[in-house]
Write an enzyme that holds these catalytic residues in place. Structure first.
Site, PDB file in Angstrom:
ATOM      1  N   HIS A  57       4.242   3.427   3.442  1.00 41.83           N
ATOM      2  CA  HIS A  57       2.835   3.837   3.325  1.00 41.83           C
ATOM      3  C   HIS A  57       1.898   2.775   3.885  1.00 41.83           C
ATOM      4  O   HIS A  57       0.709   2.753   3.557  1.00 41.83           O
ATOM      5  CB  HIS A  57       2.485   4.086   1.862  1.00 41.83           C
ATOM      6  CG  HIS A  57       3.378   5.048   1.164  1.00 41.83           C
ATOM      7  ND1 HIS A  57       3.538   6.346   1.597  1.00 41.83           N
ATOM      8  CD2 HIS A  57       4.195   4.912   0.082  1.00 41.83           C
ATOM      9  CE1 HIS A  57       4.399   6.968   0.792  1.00 41.83           C
ATOM     10  NE2 HIS A  57       4.808   6.120  -0.129  1.00 41.83           N
ATOM     11  N   HIS A 219       5.146  11.650   0.522  1.00 42.98           N
ATOM     12  CA  HIS A 219       6.567  11.516   0.863  1.00 42.98           C
ATOM     13  C   HIS A 219       7.076  12.798   1.509  1.00 42.98           C
ATOM     14  O   HIS A 219       8.282  13.026   1.583  1.00 42.98           O
ATOM     15  CB  HIS A 219       7.389  11.230  -0.389  1.00 42.98           C
ATOM     16  CG  HIS A 219       6.815  10.158  -1.241  1.00 42.98           C
ATOM     17  ND1 HIS A 219       6.016  10.433  -2.318  1.00 42.98           N
ATOM     18  CD2 HIS A 219       6.888   8.812  -1.135  1.00 42.98           C
ATOM     19  CE1 HIS A 219       5.631   9.284  -2.870  1.00 42.98           C
ATOM     20  NE2 HIS A 219       6.132   8.284  -2.162  1.00 42.98           N
TER      21      HIS A 219
END
Lengths: 333, 333
Positions: A57, A219
């Site tokens: 991320h 995700h």
């Protein structure tokens, strides 16, 4: 799978080594267990902030370590929670005697491991508070999550609480500010393409050449709906409405906005999207007082974007404007 | 084609409108002809800097308008040179009476149109100098280019010359510094995937699932070689060697380095690549004195990266470190 890596299992550690090389003036990477701390930690007499989560991320979280933001970040494997020993070691390394705030994104594994680490630290005499960010309005309950997922408002929480800690707030005050961000921030995302986790070697989900995933998780978790592709304006209206109508934000409210790329989205498209969101807010009488446009909480190579908005009072705006000096966010320095 | 846009023909103007909304404190967008100028231009008594080129490389150039960098940027259509009237209008809008430097990337259309605009401005009594950046060591002559292409070192030139202008250098001095950057900077790129120009609707070039384009241009122009995919380490060794051996850089040299993503490359991979380049430089005795890791000169959604390196003396390092406040680059403020 085409990626700019060596071996899939080495990606996280080699990226950490790259961060150390690139930002050694701001942060220090520790290994076994792996965590990133602000240079010259611990800061005596300051509340310390620790966050973390799966890697993939970036710049979240390691890229937000530095003055006015995080004292430590704990990177798990790609899309995998950090372990309790990482979080415990990072917390102990940055504890300056005034207590430590854990900022946790709402994923079951993250919550469990941060709780275990907090208990271990408390046993060692460190005062720890934790706030769980759960800002994603797309779905209630999801793969990996009970309740709402924690996404872009984590960036707001890390920036604002980091400023509070620099301004000598005590642990209770910093945690209260974090709860205010949690209560007043909302987000939603979408994806044109799937991300590909290096160790998996193939896309996380299949999606057709004319389809998009509305409400996707960071995700690649399923969102609200698989839809036919539309225009930037239509995406922003759908997501923007969902974000601003949830609390809801009201005409005259001041907002801090993040128009965020998922990692594979070019900046020119993010500006097209931001233009649409600015128009939407104007129509609703919402005042965008501060804004970020760029890649701040990503999902590897996913093409897509998310909108995060925080209803901000004078205190939150003041803390937002305070100096910050991290690899991913820098001003006032 | 899946993109986060409305109509392909509206992308550039809508992105400009988004930049105005996001960065109105730093810059002002003008339309018909289209250009971006620093807020409160012109600056009396300061040499002005103007650059520009096709859109699709954001943040270059519009994202580098502001204190300590560009006074104006002229965005053409995607991958298309700006027109002479854009460049002429921008030059006149920012001329503060001390002359204007045009920083031009080496593409035949850009050079022709900047030259025409410079002549028109000179006819109007404005002193104009131009420096052409041609740093790409991948190939000599290319689609759109005679000689070497102008790529990442343009970022160095804009930052360093912008600082010189802020420090009250005259036009000759700023142009000399730009020529020093041109003489001492080298770059090379590669791509895993093609970009897709919105108006074309399909990838610029075909590439197999296990192939890469070594030496690619920022518009997807062919590079040195179509190769089978390799590791991050192998890419960096091949490209890094080409970059540092061209002048060549010598053991003990101080470098300013840009490890640049092409637009679709996740940050975690850029750090893996930067780690490899730092190791390569260490092996060769080259001192990375300053560095940037991120997306600074992109090619829409292309996945890939480039390495730029500038041999820097005390003057260039001092100008690099000077304050800058633009959407794409900010420090010292």
């Amino acid at each position: 799978m085409k990626k700019l890596i060596n071996q899939p299992n080495d990606v996280v550690r080699e990226a950490l080594a790259g961060m150390q090389e690139a930002h050694g003036d701001l942060l220090t990477v520790h290994y076994s267990p792996d965590f990133v701390i602000r240079a010259n930690s611990p800061r005596k007499g300051k509340v310390a902030l620790v966050s973390g989560g799966g890697s993939g991320h970036e710049p979240l979280h390691g890229g937000f370590v530095g003055l006015g933001m995080l004292d430590a970040a704990c990177p798990g494997n790609v899309f995998t929670s950090p372990t309790p020993d990482q979080i415990e070691a990072a917390t102990k390394a940055v504890n300056g005697g005034m207590g430590v705030l854990h900022i946790v994104k709402n994923y079951s594994g993250d919550i469990m491991n941060f709780e275990m680490a907090a208990d271990l630290c408390r046993d060692g005499g460190i005062e720890v508070e934790a706030v769980v960010i759960d800002d994603d309005v797309a779905v209630k309950n999801s793969l990996y999550t009970e309740g709402r997922r924690g996404v872009g408002c984590t960036v707001f929480a890390e920036k604002i609480c980091g400023a509070g800690a620099e301004k000598s707030m005590n642990l209770k005050q910093v945690a209260d500010v974090c709860r205010k961000v949690k209560a007043n921030g909302r987000s939603m995302g979408m994806a044109l393409t799937s991300c590909t986790v290096p160790a998996a070697g193939k896309p996380t989900f299949d999606i057709g050449p004319d389809e998009i995933e509305m409400g996707v998780g960071i995700h690649g978790e399923p969102g609200r709906e698989r839809m036919k592709q539309m225009t930037a304006r239509e995406y922003v209206e759908m997501m923007g409405d969902a974000v601003v109508s949830d609390i809801p934000f009201k005409s005259g409210d001041q907002l801090i906005v993040l128009l965020n790329g998922m990692g594979g989205t070019p900046l020119i498209e993010l500006y097209v999207l931001y233009n649409e969101f600015a128009k939407l807010c104007q129509k609703k009488g919402l005042d965008i007082a501060r804004k970020l446009v760029g890649n701040y909480i990503t999902s590897l190579d996913m093409q897509g974007f998310s909108i995060s908005a925080l209803k901000a009072d004078a205190q939150l705006l003041d803390l937002w404007d305070a100096p910050v000096n991290t690899p991913g966010l820098r001003w006032g320095m």
